[in-house]
Scaffold this active site. Sequence first.
Site, mmCIF file in Angstrom:
data_model
loop_
_atom_site.group_PDB
_atom_site.id
_atom_site.type_symbol
_atom_site.label_atom_id
_atom_site.label_comp_id
_atom_site.label_asym_id
_atom_site.label_seq_id
_atom_site.Cartn_x
_atom_site.Cartn_y
_atom_site.Cartn_z
ATOM 1 N N ASP A 180 -15.381 30.461 2.903
ATOM 2 C CA ASP A 180 -14.780 29.036 2.847
ATOM 3 C C ASP A 180 -13.991 28.743 1.485
ATOM 4 O O ASP A 180 -13.376 29.449 0.796
ATOM 5 C CB ASP A 180 -15.732 28.174 3.386
ATOM 6 N N TYR B 152 -10.818 19.321 -1.345
ATOM 7 C CA TYR B 152 -9.662 19.064 -0.295
ATOM 8 C C TYR B 152 -8.698 18.352 -1.105
ATOM 9 O O TYR B 152 -7.503 18.427 -0.696
ATOM 10 C CB TYR B 152 -10.033 18.460 1.103
ATOM 11 N N HIS C 231 -17.049 30.021 12.115
ATOM 12 C CA HIS C 231 -16.663 29.926 10.665
ATOM 13 C C HIS C 231 -17.824 30.445 9.732
ATOM 14 O O HIS C 231 -17.332 31.125 8.895
ATOM 15 C CB HIS C 231 -16.460 28.524 10.463
#
Length: 282
Positions: free
Chosen positions: A107, A201, A262
Amino acid sequence: MTESTLLFDQVEDGYADNGGVKIHYVTIGSGPLLVMIHGFPEFWYSWRNQMPALAEQFRVVAVDLRGYNLSDKPIGVEQYSMRHLVSDIVAVIEHLGEKEAVIVGHDWGGMVSWALAMFRPDLVERLIICNLPHPNGLGRELAHNPAQQKNSQYARNFQQEGSHDKLTAEGLAEWISDGEAKPHYLAAYERSDFEAMLNYYKANYPREPYIEPDPTTTTKVQCPVLMIHGLEDWALLPGALNNTWEWLEKDLTLITVPGAGHFVQQDAAEFVTKSMLMWLNR
């Protein structure tokens, strides 16, 4: 008491300093250096299922990214730009007195790993990426694939002002099916900074309007790469894996894992561990 719980008693804690920002890590085993970098929303314990086996051959170091658990949590979005995240890992490697390492990332840890391999190739002997396509692949899918655009809505939400106020430790822990691990995650979340988590982000995730990256400006990765991708990952669709080989100078091994999501290193823990060891020992 299981092996993963025992891990807390087996690892040694340490801190590397990066310009006044302290980065926490744990280490186990001896041998060549192997650095493991977690993603959102985790901490070093993300790799609990892989660390004991890898420690039989490597000096395994699993970090807490800045903003998480026991690492420092500097204030401001710019503090979480990729250059700082990469320099944190450089600081850990240098702190440990090594000139290179095997780098393993998942990730956001995968994004940091890609960037480290591109911009500090001298430090990365081999690269293992779990569920994080090459940035060019993700950028291409965001520019052209409506399904990826739709499934990235969560990232656009995270980029909004005040989005961290909607996060709670309990909410972040909902995805954890391992009942034994959940209390450790809750404790780590309580020590973490939710605003810092979402600054990853705000500082680094592509924003609309999405534009496909120019591959001619890409710095190619110089080392062998292993990618392990759980195909049930709804946030990072597998189409982004296509053409990865165009951005590498050495060999690529791609392993896709049906039925895993994920968090592939936990969903298919034993398979991922064996795949890593098989590739590292080839």
